[in-house]
Design a protein around this motif. Structure first.
Motif, PDB file in Angstrom:
ATOM      1  N   VAL A 185      58.035  -0.926 -33.807  1.00 56.85           N
ATOM      2  CA  VAL A 185      58.349  -1.592 -32.542  1.00 56.85           C
ATOM      3  C   VAL A 185      57.338  -1.128 -31.502  1.00 56.85           C
ATOM      4  O   VAL A 185      57.152   0.069 -31.300  1.00 56.85           O
ATOM      5  N   THR A 186      56.682  -2.079 -30.864  1.00 57.18           N
ATOM      6  CA  THR A 186      55.665  -1.775 -29.861  1.00 57.18           C
ATOM      7  C   THR A 186      56.103  -2.373 -28.529  1.00 57.18           C
ATOM      8  O   THR A 186      56.597  -3.503 -28.488  1.00 57.18           O
ATOM      9  N   THR A 187      55.909  -1.620 -27.457  1.00 54.45           N
ATOM     10  CA  THR A 187      56.349  -2.099 -26.141  1.00 54.45           C
ATOM     11  C   THR A 187      55.208  -2.074 -25.129  1.00 54.45           C
ATOM     12  O   THR A 187      54.313  -1.236 -25.203  1.00 54.45           O
ATOM     13  N   GLU A 188      55.271  -3.008 -24.202  1.00 54.75           N
ATOM     14  CA  GLU A 188      54.427  -3.031 -23.008  1.00 54.75           C
ATOM     15  C   GLU A 188      55.337  -3.392 -21.837  1.00 54.75           C
ATOM     16  O   GLU A 188      56.349  -4.061 -22.025  1.00 54.75           O
ATOM     17  N   ALA A 189      54.949  -2.976 -20.638  1.00 55.23           N
ATOM     18  CA  ALA A 189      55.818  -3.265 -19.494  1.00 55.23           C
ATOM     19  C   ALA A 189      55.019  -3.362 -18.209  1.00 55.23           C
ATOM     20  O   ALA A 189      53.965  -2.740 -18.058  1.00 55.23           O
ATOM     21  N   ILE A 190      55.554  -4.161 -17.276  1.00 58.85           N
ATOM     22  CA  ILE A 190      55.046  -4.243 -15.906  1.00 58.85           C
ATOM     23  C   ILE A 190      56.199  -3.924 -14.971  1.00 58.85           C
ATOM     24  O   ILE A 190      57.315  -4.431 -15.140  1.00 58.85           O
ATOM     25  N   TYR A 191      55.932  -3.077 -13.979  1.00 55.62           N
ATOM     26  CA  TYR A 191      56.924  -2.720 -12.962  1.00 55.62           C
ATOM     27  C   TYR A 191      56.259  -2.921 -11.611  1.00 55.62           C
ATOM     28  O   TYR A 191      55.372  -2.165 -11.233  1.00 55.62           O
ATOM     29  N   ARG A 192      56.664  -3.990 -10.869  1.00 57.60           N
ATOM     30  CA  ARG A 192      56.023  -4.341  -9.604  1.00 57.60           C
ATOM     31  C   ARG A 192      57.094  -4.510  -8.518  1.00 57.60           C
ATOM     32  O   ARG A 192      57.560  -5.622  -8.254  1.00 57.60           O
ATOM     33  N   PRO A 193      57.538  -3.394  -7.882  1.00 60.40           N
ATOM     34  CA  PRO A 193      58.482  -3.553  -6.770  1.00 60.40           C
ATOM     35  C   PRO A 193      57.808  -4.253  -5.606  1.00 60.40           C
ATOM     36  O   PRO A 193      56.615  -4.068  -5.364  1.00 60.40           O
ATOM     37  N   CYS A 194      58.571  -5.089  -4.875  1.00 58.87           N
ATOM     38  CA  CYS A 194      57.973  -5.821  -3.759  1.00 58.87           C
ATOM     39  C   CYS A 194      57.714  -4.909  -2.571  1.00 58.87           C
ATOM     40  O   CYS A 194      56.934  -5.224  -1.684  1.00 58.87           O
ATOM     41  N   THR A 195      58.407  -3.757  -2.507  1.00 58.38           N
ATOM     42  CA  THR A 195      58.098  -2.703  -1.547  1.00 58.38           C
ATOM     43  C   THR A 195      57.804  -1.448  -2.358  1.00 58.38           C
ATOM     44  O   THR A 195      57.779  -1.474  -3.590  1.00 58.38           O
ATOM     45  N   GLN A 196      57.591  -0.317  -1.670  1.00 56.67           N
ATOM     46  CA  GLN A 196      57.276   0.895  -2.419  1.00 56.67           C
ATOM     47  C   GLN A 196      58.390   1.292  -3.368  1.00 56.67           C
ATOM     48  O   GLN A 196      58.143   1.831  -4.445  1.00 56.67           O
ATOM     49  N   LEU A 197      59.636   1.062  -2.960  1.00 54.91           N
ATOM     50  CA  LEU A 197      60.783   1.367  -3.807  1.00 54.91           C
ATOM     51  C   LEU A 197      61.569   0.086  -4.054  1.00 54.91           C
ATOM     52  O   LEU A 197      61.861  -0.654  -3.125  1.00 54.91           O
ATOM     53  N   GLY A 198      61.896  -0.173  -5.315  1.00 52.25           N
ATOM     54  CA  GLY A 198      62.625  -1.381  -5.664  1.00 52.25           C
ATOM     55  C   GLY A 198      63.868  -1.063  -6.467  1.00 52.25           C
ATOM     56  O   GLY A 198      64.129   0.087  -6.820  1.00 52.25           O
ATOM     57  N   GLY A 199      64.625  -2.113  -6.783  1.00 47.24           N
ATOM     58  CA  GLY A 199      65.880  -1.940  -7.494  1.00 47.24           C
ATOM     59  C   GLY A 199      65.796  -2.219  -8.982  1.00 47.24           C
ATOM     60  O   GLY A 199      66.799  -2.112  -9.687  1.00 47.24           O
ATOM     61  N   ASP A 200      64.620  -2.597  -9.495  1.00 48.61           N
ATOM     62  CA  ASP A 200      64.468  -2.839 -10.924  1.00 48.61           C
ATOM     63  C   ASP A 200      64.311  -1.524 -11.678  1.00 48.61           C
ATOM     64  O   ASP A 200      63.786  -0.540 -11.140  1.00 48.61           O
ATOM     65  N   CYS A 201      64.739  -1.523 -12.931  1.00 46.01           N
ATOM     66  CA  CYS A 201      64.554  -0.360 -13.786  1.00 46.01           C
ATOM     67  C   CYS A 201      64.722  -0.814 -15.238  1.00 46.01           C
ATOM     68  O   CYS A 201      65.445  -1.774 -15.514  1.00 46.01           O
ATOM     69  N   PHE A 202      64.052  -0.130 -16.165  1.00 45.16           N
ATOM     70  CA  PHE A 202      64.211  -0.460 -17.579  1.00 45.16           C
ATOM     71  C   PHE A 202      64.019   0.802 -18.409  1.00 45.16           C
ATOM     72  O   PHE A 202      63.490   1.816 -17.948  1.00 45.16           O
ATOM     73  N   ASP A 203      64.483   0.723 -19.651  1.00 44.88           N
ATOM     74  CA  ASP A 203      64.349   1.870 -20.541  1.00 44.88           C
ATOM     75  C   ASP A 203      64.516   1.393 -21.978  1.00 44.88           C
ATOM     76  O   ASP A 203      65.052   0.313 -22.238  1.00 44.88           O
ATOM     77  N   TYR A 204      64.041   2.211 -22.912  1.00 46.37           N
ATOM     78  CA  TYR A 204      64.256   1.980 -24.340  1.00 46.37           C
ATOM     79  C   TYR A 204      64.135   3.319 -25.036  1.00 46.37           C
ATOM     80  O   TYR A 204      63.342   4.180 -24.662  1.00 46.37           O
ATOM     81  N   TYR A 205      64.976   3.543 -26.040  1.00 51.17           N
ATOM     82  CA  TYR A 205      64.972   4.805 -26.771  1.00 51.17           C
ATOM     83  C   TYR A 205      65.751   4.616 -28.066  1.00 51.17           C
ATOM     84  O   TYR A 205      66.654   3.781 -28.168  1.00 51.17           O
ATOM     85  N   TRP A 206      65.385   5.406 -29.072  1.00 48.56           N
ATOM     86  CA  TRP A 206      66.057   5.335 -30.366  1.00 48.56           C
ATOM     87  C   TRP A 206      67.373   6.093 -30.288  1.00 48.56           C
ATOM     88  O   TRP A 206      67.401   7.277 -29.984  1.00 48.56           O
ATOM     89  N   LEU A 207      68.481   5.404 -30.556  1.00 44.71           N
ATOM     90  CA  LEU A 207      69.782   6.060 -30.639  1.00 44.71           C
ATOM     91  C   LEU A 207      69.879   6.903 -31.900  1.00 44.71           C
ATOM     92  O   LEU A 207      70.539   7.949 -31.917  1.00 44.71           O
ATOM     93  N   ASP A 208      69.254   6.450 -32.958  1.00 50.12           N
ATOM     94  CA  ASP A 208      69.103   7.205 -34.201  1.00 50.12           C
ATOM     95  C   ASP A 208      67.869   6.636 -34.887  1.00 50.12           C
ATOM     96  O   ASP A 208      67.089   5.901 -34.268  1.00 50.12           O
ATOM     97  N   ASP A 209      67.653   6.959 -36.152  1.00 54.67           N
ATOM     98  CA  ASP A 209      66.429   6.534 -36.831  1.00 54.67           C
ATOM     99  C   ASP A 209      66.308   5.023 -36.970  1.00 54.67           C
ATOM    100  O   ASP A 209      65.201   4.508 -37.135  1.00 54.67           O
ATOM    101  N   ASN A 210      67.431   4.313 -36.890  1.00 57.51           N
ATOM    102  CA  ASN A 210      67.397   2.883 -37.190  1.00 57.51           C
ATOM    103  C   ASN A 210      67.871   1.981 -36.062  1.00 57.51           C
ATOM    104  O   ASN A 210      67.869   0.760 -36.213  1.00 57.51           O
TER     105      ASN A 210
END
Length: 405
Positions: A185-210
């Motif tokens: 699994v390969t990921t790319e991301a863009i995070y562009r808040p309209c001001t210096q601080l925004g309300g968007d957020c994202f994450d991904y992580y393996w809960l276990d090996d599968n």
């Protein structure tokens, strides 16, 4: 020198934390129980408190409540140490705890998280300073209304200071975003808040090996309040601190989030979210949404035709109504498929004629970019800017690309 207070009934952990933080140049005080910790906090007024969740007599939840209720300590950054297997089983306890004012969570054991602890402490102290400066600025605005010239000069100075502090806070938020994944699994991301601080957020992580958990959320509003709430949600999910919750089951996660983050308890702020769990063995993703735009899955069929599938459905955002249930669906993931998850800032863009660009136009851009072998999220962003004739977005824009090889 920043003052830090450690409250923990484990003497070994107290010594380890004290030595670690003293080497960073902090003035560290320790307390062995909740009552002693509160007394020390009132005496030394620390910038940051690290407190164990489970302690005899007075636990960390009550300590946090009493600290945050003190006007002289309300800007103190409060970090809770948690051990998930030992956390209270009643869901109401955690909901109350989240509303007591805890600013960050770190799960035990911490012997392999020393660098993470140092980074979180440093970031917490920056937010503590920012909070103090914002309060000072608000006080100035209230007390100097009749002195317009002095006020204007002061505002210019404070603006420069605030911008510098906001830059540091924005760097902190960015530092919490996950590093790209590579491999099956390969990921790319863009995070562009309209001001210096925004309300968007994202994450991904393996809960276990599968099983890979991945999500993207969008808190209502912009600025410090929205950013702090999004960081709080990220920390809760990353530490898996929601009680009695199966994090392999998206609908259970959203139900627990909805119970813990009602807008009436969080400054009338709500948030939308797309949450999924990818099963690598079954090549299948379970997903659910709460008022969030559908994700877009692009895959090649056996006839080499590009298949476009939207993964999502209508529903209320998190925090609107208590005791809400969330539907859960599944989708097979073909080899070499790509999943795009995004906030509505990626397509709710007003054009020169006053019309909104729209979700359908965004899907066309994603489809066109997918035809290019070397396409990436920045090519997608460029095509959005070209199609909408804008480089400045009025809403936060986040875009997560997940490639399943």
């Amino acid at each position: 020198m920043f003052k830090i207070l450690i409250i923990d009934d484990d003497p070994t952990l107290r010594v380890a934390l004290k030595r670690t933080l003293q080497t960073q140049g902090y003035d560290v005080t320790v307390a062995s129980n909740g009552e002693e910790g509160i007394a020390q906090a009132k005496q030394i007024r620390p910038a940051l408190i690290i407190c164990d969740w489970l302690m005899p007599d007075l636990d960390g939840l009550e300590v946090c409540h009493r600290i945050k209720a003190d006007p002289e300590l309300e800007t103190t950054f409060f970090m809770m140490l948690t051990a998930r297997e030992a956390d209270p089983g009643e869901e109401d306890s955690l909901i109350v705890g989240l509303n007591k004012g805890a600013d960050d969570f770190l799960s035990k054991p911490i012997n392999n998280k020393i660098e993470e602890l140092k980074a979180r402490v440093k970031a917490g102290l920056r937010l503590h300073l920012l909070n103090q400066k914002l309060q000072a600025l608000n006080h100035d605005l209230q007390t100097q209304k009749q002195v317009l010239q002095v006020l204007n000069q002061n505002l210019q100075t404070q603006k420069q200071i605030l911008e510098a502090e906001l830059t540091e806070a924005a760097d902190y938020v960015r530092s919490l975003l996950p590093s790209p994944l590579t491999g099956t699994v390969t990921t790319e991301a863009i995070y562009r808040p309209c001001t210096q601080l925004g309300g968007d957020c994202f994450d991904y992580y393996w809960l276990d090996d599968n099983h890979l958990a991945l999500y993207l959320l969008d808190v209502s509003g912009h600025g410090v309040g929205s950013a702090l709430l999004s960081v709080s949600i990220l920390n809760v999910l990353r530490s898996q601190s929601l009680p009695n919750t199966n994090f392999h089951q998206p609908s259970a996660v959203l139900k627990a989030l909805n119970n813990s983050f009602q807008m009436s308890d969080h400054g009338e702020k709500y948030f939308t979210i797309w949450y999924g769990v990818y099963n690598r063995l079954k090549r299948q993703i379970a997903y659910t949404t709460a008022g969030h735009p559908p994700a877009v899955l692009l895959s090649r069929t056996s006839t080499k035709t590009l298949q476009v599938k939207q993964l999502g459905f209508s529903g209320l955002p998190i925090g609107i109504l208590p005791d809400e249930d969330f539907e859960e669906k599944y989708s097979d993931i073909e080899e070499n498929s790509t999943l795009y998850i995004f906030s509505d800032g990626a397509y709710e863009i007003q054009q020169f004629d006053g019309k909104i660009w729209g979700n359908r136009a965004l899907i066309e851009v994603l489809t066109d970019c997918h035809q290019t072998d070397d396409s990436n999220v920045y090519q997608v962003l460029h095509e959005i800017q070209r199609a909408t004739c804008t480089d400045i977005f009025e809403d936060d824009l986040s875009l997560l690309k997940v490639y399943f090889s």
